[in-house]
Design a protein around this motif. Sequence first.
Motif, short mmCIF file in Angstrom:
data_model
loop_
_atom_site.label_atom_id
_atom_site.label_comp_id
_atom_site.label_asym_id
_atom_site.label_seq_id
_atom_site.Cartn_x
_atom_site.Cartn_y
_atom_site.Cartn_z
N ALA A 101 3.44 40.07 61.96
CA ALA A 101 2.71 39.85 63.21
C ALA A 101 1.22 40.12 63.02
O ALA A 101 0.37 39.40 63.57
CB ALA A 101 3.28 40.73 64.31
N ALA A 102 0.87 41.16 62.25
CA ALA A 102 -0.54 41.47 62.01
C ALA A 102 -1.23 40.35 61.25
O ALA A 102 -2.37 39.96 61.57
CB ALA A 102 -0.66 42.79 61.25
N GLN A 103 -0.54 39.81 60.26
CA GLN A 103 -1.14 38.71 59.52
C GLN A 103 -1.27 37.46 60.38
O GLN A 103 -2.27 36.74 60.32
CB GLN A 103 -0.30 38.39 58.28
N ALA A 104 -0.24 37.20 61.21
CA ALA A 104 -0.31 36.04 62.11
C ALA A 104 -1.46 36.19 63.10
O ALA A 104 -2.14 35.22 63.44
CB ALA A 104 1.02 35.88 62.85
N ALA A 105 -1.69 37.42 63.58
CA ALA A 105 -2.79 37.65 64.51
C ALA A 105 -4.14 37.38 63.83
O ALA A 105 -5.06 36.82 64.45
CB ALA A 105 -2.75 39.10 65.02
N THR A 106 -4.24 37.74 62.57
CA THR A 106 -5.48 37.49 61.83
C THR A 106 -5.74 36.00 61.68
O THR A 106 -6.85 35.51 61.95
CB THR A 106 -5.40 38.14 60.44
N LEU A 107 -4.72 35.26 61.27
CA LEU A 107 -4.88 33.82 61.10
C LEU A 107 -5.10 33.12 62.43
O LEU A 107 -5.88 32.16 62.53
CB LEU A 107 -3.66 33.24 60.39
N THR A 108 -4.42 33.59 63.48
CA THR A 108 -4.60 32.99 64.80
C THR A 108 -6.02 33.20 65.31
O THR A 108 -6.65 32.29 65.86
CB THR A 108 -3.59 33.57 65.80
N GLY A 109 -6.53 34.42 65.12
CA GLY A 109 -7.90 34.69 65.54
C GLY A 109 -8.91 33.86 64.78
O GLY A 109 -9.86 33.31 65.37
N LEU A 110 -8.70 33.74 63.47
CA LEU A 110 -9.61 32.94 62.67
C LEU A 110 -9.53 31.47 63.07
O LEU A 110 -10.56 30.77 63.14
CB LEU A 110 -9.28 33.10 61.18
N SER A 111 -8.32 30.98 63.36
CA SER A 111 -8.17 29.58 63.77
C SER A 111 -8.79 29.33 65.13
O SER A 111 -9.36 28.27 65.38
CB SER A 111 -6.69 29.21 63.79
N THR A 112 -8.66 30.31 66.04
CA THR A 112 -9.17 30.13 67.39
C THR A 112 -10.69 30.11 67.41
O THR A 112 -11.31 29.29 68.11
CB THR A 112 -8.66 31.25 68.31
N PHE A 113 -11.32 31.01 66.67
CA PHE A 113 -12.77 31.15 66.73
C PHE A 113 -13.46 30.52 65.51
O PHE A 113 -14.65 30.78 65.28
CB PHE A 113 -13.15 32.63 66.83
N GLY A 114 -12.71 29.72 64.74
CA GLY A 114 -13.31 29.12 63.56
C GLY A 114 -14.42 28.14 63.90
O GLY A 114 -15.52 28.19 63.32
N SER A 115 -14.16 27.24 64.84
CA SER A 115 -15.18 26.25 65.19
C SER A 115 -16.41 26.88 65.87
O SER A 115 -17.55 26.51 65.53
CB SER A 115 -14.58 25.15 66.06
#
Length: 290
Positions: A101-115
Amino acid sequence: GYAYSSLLANSVGWQWAFFLEAAVMVPVVLFVFSVAPHYPADTGAHRASKGAPDEANGGEEDKAAGEAQGGEEEEQGPALSAEMAAILGCSLFLCVSFAYAAQAATLTGLSTFGSPLLMGLGFFDDEAAASTVFGAAISVTGMLATPLGGFVLDRALRTASDGDDGGERDAGLEREERDAMLLEGDNLAGAVEHPAAAAVAPAPPSAEEVQRQLRHISSLGALLTLVALAVLVATYWAQDAALFLVLTALGCGLLFATYPLFNLAVLLAVPYRFRSLGITLNSILLHSLG
């Protein structure tokens, strides 16, 4: 997904991305509810285990086998609450699920705020272009890195298994022979003495084999995560969009490569007969916390 959401957000509004997606999902949900009562399928192996005749495989044989087992009450499995308590009481399962879950949260945050990050750094001026490029980079990386991680894990476990001592290899061969005989329907001590033995699952791995696989999963997962961290930290010094995207995609790819490791670790962390429910509970924790 990135291009779809960005185009709708800049045209009719971001909320329409959810409205249209829900409209497409409704028929699928209705279909799932309509076919659910028909499963599990009433297969010949299922009827044979119940003692019912199977016309395809010879009704008389199945009926005779059912009568031979007559008088014996069918063994009931544990209740759902008992299975959940057994799984959630496993500290290893909880540790793996929380880490996932911690890793998924990291990737989700990066994907959300990437642009927005690309735009804030001055690499792009248009939000739609930033979302499309960033989304394409992450999507392609995920599609390539996830199966690659499974391949690397499989090779690592096979290589480690080949290096084990002869006793462990003999034990593995013994299990393979037993599984093969079960699939052929032969009568073994403790096996199902019935032609439906073709449906018997392979023997569960030994405790030593589970511990060995978990050690390799932990080592490989830690290595991939540390390298991914170093690559993502290096994006701080990226001065152009191309280098930033390459480093970000590479770092995310290394994290995507750990997904097969997490999934296998979840399977190994729970009792063998509870693996299906273990994957379900892990998915719930993953989406709830990550």
